[in-house]
Write an enzyme that holds these catalytic residues in place. Structure first.
Site, PDB file in Angstrom:
ATOM      1  N   GLN A 101       0.814  -1.532  -0.177  1.00  0.00           N
ATOM      2  CA  GLN A 101       0.123   0.027   0.073  1.00  0.00           C
ATOM      3  C   GLN A 101       0.710   1.159  -0.018  1.00  0.00           C
ATOM      4  O   GLN A 101       0.469   2.263  -0.227  1.00  0.00           O
ATOM      5  CB  GLN A 101      -0.782  -0.013   1.291  1.00  0.00           C
ATOM      6  CG  GLN A 101      -1.962  -1.085   1.378  1.00  0.00           C
ATOM      7  CD  GLN A 101      -2.354  -1.275   2.879  1.00  0.00           C
ATOM      8  OE1 GLN A 101      -3.448  -0.811   3.086  1.00  0.00           O
ATOM      9  NE2 GLN A 101      -1.929  -2.122   3.523  1.00  0.00           N
ATOM     10  N   GLY A 130       3.239  -4.485   8.813  1.00  0.00           N
ATOM     11  CA  GLY A 130       3.176  -2.943   9.226  1.00  0.00           C
ATOM     12  C   GLY A 130       1.885  -2.569   8.517  1.00  0.00           C
ATOM     13  O   GLY A 130       2.145  -1.389   8.102  1.00  0.00           O
ATOM     14  N   CYS A 170       2.451  21.291 -20.932  1.00  0.00           N
ATOM     15  CA  CYS A 170       1.288  22.297 -21.407  1.00  0.00           C
ATOM     16  C   CYS A 170       1.214  23.655 -20.767  1.00  0.00           C
ATOM     17  O   CYS A 170       0.574  24.403 -21.284  1.00  0.00           O
ATOM     18  CB  CYS A 170      -0.015  21.327 -21.344  1.00  0.00           C
ATOM     19  SG  CYS A 170      -0.529  21.366 -19.710  1.00  0.00           S
ATOM     20  N   CYS A 180       0.384  15.321 -15.045  1.00  0.00           N
ATOM     21  CA  CYS A 180      -0.537  16.590 -15.401  1.00  0.00           C
ATOM     22  C   CYS A 180      -1.963  16.192 -15.662  1.00  0.00           C
ATOM     23  O   CYS A 180      -2.200  15.231 -16.633  1.00  0.00           O
ATOM     24  CB  CYS A 180      -0.020  17.249 -16.592  1.00  0.00           C
ATOM     25  SG  CYS A 180      -1.131  18.605 -16.960  1.00  0.00           S
ATOM     26  N   HIS A 238      -1.639   1.221  -4.300  1.00  0.00           N
ATOM     27  CA  HIS A 238      -1.871   2.899  -4.056  1.00  0.00           C
ATOM     28  C   HIS A 238      -0.957   3.657  -5.058  1.00  0.00           C
ATOM     29  O   HIS A 238      -0.911   4.828  -4.911  1.00  0.00           O
ATOM     30  CB  HIS A 238      -1.985   3.311  -2.677  1.00  0.00           C
ATOM     31  CG  HIS A 238      -2.940   2.543  -1.696  1.00  0.00           C
ATOM     32  ND1 HIS A 238      -2.899   2.394  -0.412  1.00  0.00           N
ATOM     33  CD2 HIS A 238      -3.950   1.746  -2.153  1.00  0.00           C
ATOM     34  CE1 HIS A 238      -3.844   1.750   0.039  1.00  0.00           C
ATOM     35  NE2 HIS A 238      -4.708   1.339  -0.940  1.00  0.00           N
ATOM     36  N   ALA A 297       3.157  -3.489  14.846  1.00  0.00           N
ATOM     37  CA  ALA A 297       3.659  -3.203  16.322  1.00  0.00           C
ATOM     38  C   ALA A 297       2.336  -3.062  17.002  1.00  0.00           C
ATOM     39  O   ALA A 297       2.751  -2.937  18.278  1.00  0.00           O
ATOM     40  CB  ALA A 297       4.177  -1.733  16.006  1.00  0.00           C
ATOM     41  N   GLU A 298       1.269  -3.068  16.605  1.00  0.00           N
ATOM     42  CA  GLU A 298      -0.018  -2.991  17.452  1.00  0.00           C
ATOM     43  C   GLU A 298      -0.982  -3.918  16.722  1.00  0.00           C
ATOM     44  O   GLU A 298      -0.813  -4.561  15.741  1.00  0.00           O
ATOM     45  CB  GLU A 298      -0.587  -1.688  17.283  1.00  0.00           C
ATOM     46  CG  GLU A 298       0.156  -0.495  17.731  1.00  0.00           C
ATOM     47  CD  GLU A 298      -0.638   0.653  17.321  1.00  0.00           C
ATOM     48  OE1 GLU A 298      -1.491   1.289  17.775  1.00  0.00           O
ATOM     49  OE2 GLU A 298       0.390   1.461  16.578  1.00  0.00           O
TER      50      GLU A 298
HETATM   51  P1  OAD Z   1      -1.314   2.796   8.874  1.00  0.00           P
HETATM   52  O1  OAD Z   1      -0.502   3.803   9.226  1.00  0.00           O
HETATM   53  O2  OAD Z   1      -2.921   2.640   8.845  1.00  0.00           O
HETATM   54  O3  OAD Z   1      -0.656   1.583   9.950  1.00  0.00           O
HETATM   55  C1  OAD Z   1       0.564   1.296   9.899  1.00  0.00           C
HETATM   56  C2  OAD Z   1       0.556   0.053  11.073  1.00  0.00           C
HETATM   57  O4  OAD Z   1       2.112  -0.189  11.039  1.00  0.00           O
HETATM   58  C3  OAD Z   1       0.123   0.514  12.441  1.00  0.00           C
HETATM   59  O5  OAD Z   1      -0.686  -0.560  12.910  1.00  0.00           O
HETATM   60  C4  OAD Z   1       1.342   0.390  13.241  1.00  0.00           C
HETATM   61  O6  OAD Z   1       0.910  -0.113  14.565  1.00  0.00           O
HETATM   62  C5  OAD Z   1       2.209  -0.366  12.559  1.00  0.00           C
HETATM   63  N1  OAD Z   1       3.932  -0.174  12.733  1.00  0.00           N
HETATM   64  C6  OAD Z   1       4.299   1.156  12.895  1.00  0.00           C
HETATM   65  N2  OAD Z   1       5.762   1.139  13.039  1.00  0.00           N
HETATM   66  C7  OAD Z   1       5.895  -0.230  12.944  1.00  0.00           C
HETATM   67  C8  OAD Z   1       7.166  -1.084  12.675  1.00  0.00           C
HETATM   68  N3  OAD Z   1       8.358  -0.391  12.714  1.00  0.00           N
HETATM   69  N4  OAD Z   1       6.988  -2.388  12.544  1.00  0.00           N
HETATM   70  C9  OAD Z   1       5.731  -3.134  12.285  1.00  0.00           C
HETATM   71  N5  OAD Z   1       4.732  -2.376  12.385  1.00  0.00           N
HETATM   72  C10 OAD Z   1       4.831  -0.908  12.508  1.00  0.00           C
HETATM   73  O7  OAD Z   1      -0.928   2.255   7.366  1.00  0.00           O
HETATM   74  P2  OAD Z   1      -1.377   1.460   6.400  1.00  0.00           P
HETATM   75  O8  OAD Z   1      -1.959   0.280   6.807  1.00  0.00           O
HETATM   76  O9  OAD Z   1      -0.450   1.125   5.336  1.00  0.00           O
HETATM   77  O10 OAD Z   1      -3.694   5.278   1.850  1.00  0.00           O
HETATM   78  O11 OAD Z   1      -2.452   2.391   5.851  1.00  0.00           O
HETATM   79  C11 OAD Z   1      -3.143   1.948   4.489  1.00  0.00           C
HETATM   80  C12 OAD Z   1      -3.647   3.385   3.769  1.00  0.00           C
HETATM   81  O12 OAD Z   1      -4.114   4.400   4.731  1.00  0.00           O
HETATM   82  C13 OAD Z   1      -2.346   4.015   3.148  1.00  0.00           C
HETATM   83  O13 OAD Z   1      -2.013   3.212   1.949  1.00  0.00           O
HETATM   84  C14 OAD Z   1      -3.014   5.481   2.834  1.00  0.00           C
HETATM   85  C15 OAD Z   1      -3.634   5.347   4.370  1.00  0.00           C
HETATM   86  O14 OAD Z   1      -4.730   6.597   4.528  1.00  0.00           O
HETATM   87  C16 OAD Z   1      -3.956   6.242   1.064  1.00  0.00           C
HETATM   88  O15 OAD Z   1      -3.745   7.279   1.320  1.00  0.00           O
HETATM   89  C17 OAD Z   1      -5.021   5.953  -0.054  1.00  0.00           C
END
Ligand code: OAD
Length: 247
Positions: free
Chosen positions: A99, A190, A152, A125, A117, A217-218
């Protein structure tokens, strides 16, 4: 030992698939979206990351994107990215679905990266469709806000990432779902697993018989479905798993 159990499942995988989220790049210095220090604890995602708001006020988007882009362009892969690349090289993973838009899986030499994503490494553009490197545009954000197309001469530039309200690249999500149906091991690293359709991928994999491993992590909403949950930092846990497999 949960790490040893995860290593054993991955060691015997024949069609393993990984799904990564912002957490895998946290140790490269790129803030996550949710959780402690997350971008969405500072900003309303719908206001700064939706296509509707982008079109209404591109400057508001670019002001936030400017800082994040600077950090992402300077970031380097961490041990977690390299460990996933090693698992692909040794045949345990067929692909890394991500993602993330930071390009760090490609930088760590993972060959089959499926970007759900989009990519933050380019901009496009909205008028003429011309693409430019994000690094070129980043360099002129101090004097040009919002940045406009040089070809453009007027169109607004938008990073080639998926904003809320935009569809995911069709080929990417279809390929990811096909691999999820074929996966014997599904490794999620992650990700908070609250954003769909990305979170459909582990759901489909589990329904199709894959063993789910969650490294985060959570807690996540998918932990109950997992064969193994490893709570920790991916930059530490993944290299540990590779070391156990290489034994
Ligand atoms: P999130 O920010 O929602 O989640 C990140 C996760 O990684 C959390 O559950 C943290 O606890 C965990 N985390 C943090 N540091 C870590 C580490 N060192 N090792 C392991 N885990 C760790 O990110 P995504 O799930 O990627 O979309 O979010 C999904 C989408 O929401 C993104 O692609 C973006 C966002 O809005 C768009 O912008 C369309």
């Amino acid at each position: 030992m949960t790490v040893a159990h995860a290593a054993e499942l991955i060691r015997t995988a024949r069609s393993g698939l990984a799904l990564t989220g912002a957490g895998v790049s946290a140790e490269s210095g790129i803030p996550t979206f949710r959780g402690e220090g997350g971008l969405w604890t500072q900003y309303d995602p719908i206001k700064v990351a939706s296509i509707e708001y982008f079109l209404a006020d591109p400057s508001a988007y670019w002001k936030v994107s400017k800082d994040r882009g600077r950090v992402a362009l300077a970031a380097r892969p961490n041990g977690g990215h390299y460990a996933l690349a090693a698992l692909e090289t040794s045949g345990r993973l067929v692909a890394v679905v991500t993602q993330n838009t930071d390009g760090l899986h490609q930088d760590s030499s993972t060959r089959n990266v499926i970007e759900l994503h989009g990519s933050g490494r380019h901009v496009q553009c909205l008028d003429c469709g011309n693409r430019e490197a994000r690094s070129e545009v980043q360099a002129r954000l101090d004097v040009e806000m919002p940045p406009r197309c040089r070809l453009c001469g007027g169109g607004f530039l938008k990073p080639t990432v998926v904003l809320f309200g935009e569809p995911l690249p069709k080929a990417a999500i279809q390929q990811a779902l096909t691999l999820a149906r074929q996966a014997d091991v599904m490794l999620v690293v992650g990700s908070s697993l609250v954003v769909y359709p990305a979170a459909d991928i582990p759901a489909v994999a589990v329904r199709s018989g894959a063993q789910l491993i969650v490294i985060n992590a959570e807690p996540t909403p998918f932990d109950e479905l997992a064969a193994v949950v490893v709570r920790g930092k991916s930059g530490e846990v993944l290299p540990e798993i590779v070391a156990l497999i290489d034994g």
